[in-house]
Design an enzyme around this catalytic site. Structure first.
Site, PDB file in Angstrom:
ATOM      1  N   ASP A 357       0.863  -1.218   0.000  1.00 46.17           N
ATOM      2  CA  ASP A 357       0.000   0.000   0.000  1.00 46.17           C
ATOM      3  C   ASP A 357       0.882   1.245   0.000  1.00 46.17           C
ATOM      4  O   ASP A 357       2.012   1.206   0.428  1.00 46.17           O
ATOM      5  CB  ASP A 357      -0.969   0.085   1.159  1.00 46.17           C
ATOM      6  CG  ASP A 357      -2.239  -0.709   0.908  1.00 46.17           C
ATOM      7  OD1 ASP A 357      -3.159  -0.526   1.703  1.00 46.17           O
ATOM      8  OD2 ASP A 357      -2.311  -1.467  -0.045  1.00 46.17           O
ATOM      9  N   THR A 358       0.361   2.128  -0.407  1.00 44.44           N
ATOM     10  CA  THR A 358       1.126   3.282  -0.848  1.00 44.44           C
ATOM     11  C   THR A 358       0.284   4.542  -0.711  1.00 44.44           C
ATOM     12  O   THR A 358      -0.931   4.472  -0.677  1.00 44.44           O
ATOM     13  CB  THR A 358       1.500   3.080  -2.343  1.00 44.44           C
ATOM     14  OG1 THR A 358       2.213   1.859  -2.465  1.00 44.44           O
ATOM     15  CG2 THR A 358       2.316   4.206  -2.905  1.00 44.44           C
ATOM     16  N   VAL A 359       0.936   5.720  -0.663  1.00 44.33           N
ATOM     17  CA  VAL A 359       0.217   6.973  -0.851  1.00 44.33           C
ATOM     18  C   VAL A 359       0.838   7.714  -2.024  1.00 44.33           C
ATOM     19  O   VAL A 359       2.051   7.760  -2.185  1.00 44.33           O
ATOM     20  CB  VAL A 359       0.237   7.882   0.404  1.00 44.33           C
ATOM     21  CG1 VAL A 359      -0.602   7.270   1.503  1.00 44.33           C
ATOM     22  CG2 VAL A 359       1.652   8.168   0.893  1.00 44.33           C
ATOM     23  N   SER A 376       5.783   4.807   0.150  1.00 51.91           N
ATOM     24  CA  SER A 376       5.118   3.535   0.401  1.00 51.91           C
ATOM     25  C   SER A 376       5.853   2.653   1.398  1.00 51.91           C
ATOM     26  O   SER A 376       7.084   2.678   1.487  1.00 51.91           O
ATOM     27  CB  SER A 376       4.985   2.775  -0.920  1.00 51.91           C
ATOM     28  OG  SER A 376       4.442   1.492  -0.722  1.00 51.91           O
ATOM     29  N   ARG A 521      -5.900   4.241  -5.689  1.00 52.43           N
ATOM     30  CA  ARG A 521      -6.394   5.540  -5.216  1.00 52.43           C
ATOM     31  C   ARG A 521      -5.505   6.605  -5.838  1.00 52.43           C
ATOM     32  O   ARG A 521      -4.320   6.677  -5.554  1.00 52.43           O
ATOM     33  CB  ARG A 521      -6.328   5.600  -3.692  1.00 52.43           C
ATOM     34  CG  ARG A 521      -7.092   4.466  -3.001  1.00 52.43           C
ATOM     35  CD  ARG A 521      -6.858   4.455  -1.498  1.00 52.43           C
ATOM     36  NE  ARG A 521      -5.465   4.244  -1.174  1.00 52.43           N
ATOM     37  CZ  ARG A 521      -4.911   4.592  -0.011  1.00 52.43           C
ATOM     38  NH1 ARG A 521      -5.643   5.189   0.919  1.00 52.43           N
ATOM     39  NH2 ARG A 521      -3.626   4.361   0.219  1.00 52.43           N
TER      40      ARG A 521
END
Length: 561
Positions: A357-359, A376, A521
């Protein structure tokens, strides 16, 4: 109750500066930094630190970062590779002696071998020093995140869900300091106030002492100690020797739009290969998310991922044939393999003669600069291992290595693994003017999300928010690529699914509710309404247009005065 993902957000339009991220507090802090005199790079690093505080189940200082920075004066895109390397003692022979093989790899999240040296802290410092405004110190850039970590923040809804799903790593009795990431021994619930005083102290050391504040002394000792406690071989020397690299970005011209990516070891080349294949198709004529369009898109992604899965590796140690992979002639040969009437079943990577998961978040400032930034831990909390007194978890990027001795991405000392996180950027192929700063987080969904959102804008005329709202498809899954499976999102009709199956596709879904996070996202900022055509964005003072993905907790924010 499952959150609904129907979005009726309007596209944000502004003139002076703009940011978009998966957390509204991070977006607000990015705007504050811009208004305080910082530029797009300063704002991006401030947001990276804030997201570590508000969304630690996706990102953090114990992970990696990549960045594309657009210098408006020079009209040039710069690339920052902030990924870490394997420890110097991690060899294939060692893993073999320990019983780990291609068919029996070390655990992706429960072993110290999965931890590579965190590259994010160095990338933060280097981005500010090399591309920042020069008006704000590192302490000023990190201060908002420090204050938020100390005073506390309310946890957002989707973040609380992800935190809960990953909390088993933090409650493992062998993870001694996992409790530092919990509230009264449990994952915080939506709206509960969470504080990270230990993380605030780590930020202060980085802000005060620069990279030495993380890669030597107390923090480095704690990182090496927890990795070794879990069976890894990382040392403080491995941390002290880490460096960020600044490489020429790679790009292709898609119908006059030049799309930029960080070169391998990042998987951004997947996006570019797919775009080259798709360029020879009449996508607009097919219709958005029609059977023909989805089939063509998926077949192109299968081809591009098959190449990437073999060739993507650390270019400092492996000769990756980037020019050949990105040539238009090669794309034409690969395009010829797509059969309009049936899904492919067996695809081989291309062959050349060569010596997960990452931003994601993006910023744009009033000088015309932009920063496309991604940070991430990889799988949620990464390993979940928490160094003593530090307040963050360590990534599990080492699980991205191959244990096949013949594979270009085979594990080796001081080598970077295959990396899933990819920031994206688009410029005008003729003028080099900035058009788009964008990205879609989510493991192996990232290049797929980039291609789909970009096509939504340039082929189907959607503004950034509509481009992010539109339902997506995913070949394989976020943490692995499997060309035999396609998953679709709510909004793609059952009739479409039925017809895709008739072409031979194995289709799962449509996924609904919070499960739609499976499709990534994203965040998008465009300079001018480029979704109406490139020429539409060429005003003297182009308007910034921005959108934020409804599958996350975030928001796009802009200002005019």
């Amino acid at each position: 109750m499952r959150p609904e993902f129907n979005s009726r957000r309007s596209c944000v339009v502004c003139t002076k500066g703009c940011v978009a991220s998966s957390q509204h507090l991070a977006s607000q802090i990015g705007i504050d930094i811009l208004k305080a005199g910082g530029n797009a790079a300063d704002a991006a690093v401030a947001m990276a630190a804030t997201l570590n505080v508000t969304e630690p189940c996706s990102t953090g200082i114990g992970g990696d970062a990549f960045c594309l920075f657009y210098d408006a004066k020079a009209k040039k895109v710069h690339s920052v590779n902030g990924s870490g390397r394997a420890p110097s003692k991690l060899t294939l022979d060692l893993l073999s002696q320990q019983g780990y093989t291609t068919h029996k790899p070390f655990p992706a999240q429960a072993h110290g071998h999965a931890v590579t040296v965190p590259g994010a802290p160095a990338a933060w410092v280097d981005t500010v020093e090399k591309f920042g405004s020069g008006k704000l110190s590192m302490l000023q850039v990190l201060q908002p995140a420090i204050e938020l970590a100390e005073t506390g923040f309310p946890v957002q809804e989707l973040t609380a869900t992800s935190w809960s799903k990953g909390s088993y790593l933090l409650t493992d009795p062998n993870n001694i300091h996992g409790k530092d990431m919990l509230l009264n021994g449990q994952a915080p619930k939506h709206g509960e106030i969470m504080r990270f005083p230990l993380l605030a102290n780590t930020f202060k050391e980085l802000a005060t002492h620069g990279k030495a504040g993380f890669y030597s002394g107390r923090v480095a000792n704690a990182v090496a100690e927890v990795v070794q406690h879990h069976g890894g071989v990382m040392t403080t020397d491995d941390l002290a020797n880490h460096v960020t690299t600044f490489e020429d970005p790679i790009s292709v011209d898609y119908k006059g739009y030049r799309v930029w990516e960080v070169p391998p070891n990042g998987q951004g080349i997947t996006t570019l290969i797919a775009l080259n294949i798709l360029e020879g198709m009449d996508l607009t004529g097919m219709g958005h998310n029609s059977v023909e369009y989805i089939h063509t898109l998926v077949e192109s992604l299968k081809l591009s991922f098959t190449d990437t899965a073999w060739f993507c590796a650390d270019i400092s140690q492996v000769d990756v044939p980037i020019p050949q992979l990105l040539s238009k002639g090669y794309a034409a040969r690969r395009r010829a393999l797509i059969k309009p009437e049936s899904a492919s079943r067996s695809i081989q990577h291309g062959s050349f003669n060569v010596g997960t998961d990452t931003v994601y978040f993006t910023t744009a400032d009033q000088e015309g600069n932009a920063c496309s930034f991604i940070n991430s831990n990889f799988m949620g909390f990464g390993t979940g291992f928490v160094p003593e007194g530090c307040g963050f978890t360590l990534q599990n990027r080492g699980s991205g290595f191959s244990l096949d001795p013949k594979h270009p991405n085979v594990v080796a000392p001081n080598k970077r693994p295959y990396h899933t996180i990819i920031p994206g950027m688009v410029t005008d192929a003729e003028s080099n003017d900035l058009l788009v700063s964008f990205g879609v987080m989510g493991g192996f969904m990232q290049p797929q999300g980039q291609v789909q959102t970009l096509m939504n804008m340039v082929e189907f005329g959607m503004d950034p928010q509509r481009a992010l709202d539109a339902p997506r498809v995913c070949v394989g899954g976020p943490y692995g690529f499997d060309s035999s499976i396609m998953t679709v999102e709510e909004g793609i009709s059952l009739d479409i699914v039925k017809n895709l199956k008739s072409l031979g596709h194995t289709v799962e879904g449509p996924l609904t509710g919070e499960n739609r996070s499976y499709f990534g996202r994203g965040q998008i900022i465009t300079r001018g309404p480029v979704f109406r055509g490139k020429l539409a964005g060429k005003e003297v003072t182009p308007t910034l247009w921005a959108g934020s993905d409804p599958r996350a907790d975030g928001v796009a924010i802009g200002y005019c005065t």
